[in-house]
Scaffold this motif. Sequence first.
Motif, mmCIF file in Angstrom:
data_model
loop_
_atom_site.group_PDB
_atom_site.id
_atom_site.type_symbol
_atom_site.label_atom_id
_atom_site.label_comp_id
_atom_site.label_asym_id
_atom_site.label_seq_id
_atom_site.Cartn_x
_atom_site.Cartn_y
_atom_site.Cartn_z
ATOM 1 N N THR A 110 69.907 -6.536 23.009
ATOM 2 C CA THR A 110 70.460 -5.796 21.879
ATOM 3 C C THR A 110 71.651 -4.968 22.360
ATOM 4 O OG1 THR A 110 68.911 -3.986 22.292
ATOM 5 C CG2 THR A 110 68.247 -5.656 20.690
ATOM 6 N N GLY A 111 72.634 -4.786 21.472
ATOM 7 C CA GLY A 111 73.835 -4.040 21.838
ATOM 8 C C GLY A 111 75.057 -4.635 21.179
ATOM 9 N N THR A 112 76.220 -4.125 21.560
ATOM 10 C CA THR A 112 77.495 -4.533 20.959
ATOM 11 C C THR A 112 78.268 -5.428 21.923
ATOM 12 O OG1 THR A 112 77.611 -2.472 19.690
ATOM 13 C CG2 THR A 112 79.659 -3.717 19.959
ATOM 14 N N TYR A 113 78.772 -6.524 21.414
ATOM 15 C CA TYR A 113 79.537 -7.492 22.203
ATOM 16 C C TYR A 113 80.929 -7.613 21.594
ATOM 17 C CZ TYR A 113 74.920 -8.740 23.966
ATOM 18 O OH TYR A 113 73.675 -8.697 24.529
ATOM 19 N N LYS A 114 81.973 -7.491 22.453
ATOM 20 C CA LYS A 114 83.339 -7.474 21.959
ATOM 21 C C LYS A 114 84.213 -8.477 22.709
ATOM 22 C CE LYS A 114 83.279 -2.623 20.509
ATOM 23 N NZ LYS A 114 83.997 -1.321 20.553
ATOM 24 N N LEU A 115 85.183 -9.011 21.974
ATOM 25 C CA LEU A 115 86.150 -9.915 22.594
ATOM 26 C C LEU A 115 86.929 -9.203 23.686
ATOM 27 C CD1 LEU A 115 87.575 -11.890 19.558
ATOM 28 C CD2 LEU A 115 86.573 -12.909 21.598
ATOM 29 N N ALA A 116 87.320 -7.976 23.416
ATOM 30 C CA ALA A 116 88.148 -7.233 24.364
ATOM 31 C C ALA A 116 87.424 -6.984 25.681
ATOM 32 C CB ALA A 116 88.586 -5.906 23.745
ATOM 33 N N GLN A 117 86.110 -6.951 25.633
ATOM 34 C CA GLN A 117 85.320 -6.707 26.841
ATOM 35 C C GLN A 117 84.818 -8.005 27.462
ATOM 36 O OE1 GLN A 117 82.259 -4.097 25.408
ATOM 37 N NE2 GLN A 117 83.638 -2.330 25.227
ATOM 38 N N GLN A 118 85.207 -9.136 26.862
ATOM 39 C CA GLN A 118 84.826 -10.470 27.332
ATOM 40 C C GLN A 118 83.308 -10.664 27.351
ATOM 41 O OE1 GLN A 118 86.859 -10.955 31.117
ATOM 42 N NE2 GLN A 118 88.757 -11.552 30.107
ATOM 43 N N THR A 119 82.613 -9.935 26.494
ATOM 44 C CA THR A 119 81.180 -10.166 26.316
ATOM 45 C C THR A 119 80.930 -11.031 25.073
ATOM 46 O OG1 THR A 119 81.033 -8.065 25.102
ATOM 47 C CG2 THR A 119 80.497 -8.037 27.447
ATOM 48 N N LEU A 120 81.999 -11.371 24.388
ATOM 49 C CA LEU A 120 81.953 -12.224 23.205
ATOM 50 C C LEU A 120 83.013 -13.307 23.366
ATOM 51 C CD1 LEU A 120 81.044 -12.770 20.231
ATOM 52 C CD2 LEU A 120 82.761 -11.096 19.528
ATOM 53 N N SER A 121 82.681 -14.544 23.053
ATOM 54 C CA SER A 121 83.632 -15.638 23.284
ATOM 55 C C SER A 121 83.336 -16.819 22.371
ATOM 56 C CB SER A 121 83.581 -16.086 24.746
ATOM 57 O OG SER A 121 82.288 -16.591 25.056
ATOM 58 N N ARG A 122 84.226 -17.799 22.430
ATOM 59 C CA ARG A 122 84.086 -19.080 21.746
ATOM 60 C C ARG A 122 83.723 -18.934 20.263
ATOM 61 N NH1 ARG A 122 80.513 -22.064 26.300
ATOM 62 N NH2 ARG A 122 80.022 -19.930 26.817
ATOM 63 N N ILE A 123 84.468 -18.084 19.577
ATOM 64 C CA ILE A 123 84.269 -17.911 18.136
ATOM 65 C C ILE A 123 84.993 -19.035 17.410
ATOM 66 C CG2 ILE A 123 84.595 -16.352 16.185
ATOM 67 C CD1 ILE A 123 84.915 -14.111 18.331
#
Length: 314
Positions: A110-123
Amino acid sequence: MLFFDKIFDLYEIYLYVCPVSTFYGLTVINNCKSPKRMIRITTLLAVFCIILTSCSTDIEINDPALQAKIDGQLFRSTFKKAVIHDDGTLVISGSEGNQSISFTTSSTKTGTYKLAQQTLSRISFEKDQTKFTSQDDTTEGEVVITEIHNNEISGNFYFKNLNDTKGNTTSMESGWFYRVPIENAVAEEPTVEINPCLLNASLTALIDGSEMITDNHTAELFGVSSVSILIKATNEDGEITIVLPATTSPGEYSLTGSGDYSATYTAGTDKSSALSGRLIITDHDIDTKCIGGSFEFETRSGIQVTEGLFDFGY
């Protein structure tokens, strides 16, 4: 606000007309000076409750669910899943008709995932075979995983400025997923490429003068320091095998029952190796692993294999 003011005004009239001591009792109607007003208030309150109830039905909750507003239009998936991969990433996806959504978080916590932090990808968002994807320099967005319970995941998301190959953009807002089932990724079997020459392989021969056309063909390399090719062709009546070095160049070679160049013929349980014969290689491409030629031999049991032709891949 006029509607609600009217309700409160009438409610005050009701309190004034009916004594407070009996307002919550069973004798309210008998003690009220104006039952008609009470009926009007009761009806109005009932209408008010109906309005509140009808408003609540405008909010539809799917269980499980994945949806978002895409350029102002509601997308609600009928198929949705969350897949955990071996590297720990989580891919959440959903589809409806010709539309689909997919995005990847770096973990399942659980938590927040962001593109800027590279914890979110391949959208990605695909509609009518047009695919919009995230770009590092222009796309904004985040995914918030709020709960993981009973192997189901819930949260919300938004993405701005997904791009297609023509420079068009699309955005998602008010996205949320609720109790989407989590599953482990299924390991894909490694793809085994079959040589086209083997797919179109053929081997024919005359066995004591009777034609043999094979319909099942295999070829493989074996050995370590000295690699050889084993060619095998069969039909319901028999089997022919030929062995030759993997480095064989076009030319003519003697066939025997063992050694670098050998052959056998099997009919039922009777397997007999070559006593003598010859193998002619007409074509051998080591890069494409395609080989062709002709052969003839006599087995130790006296069977004559003649007019043999083969075209194989390995």
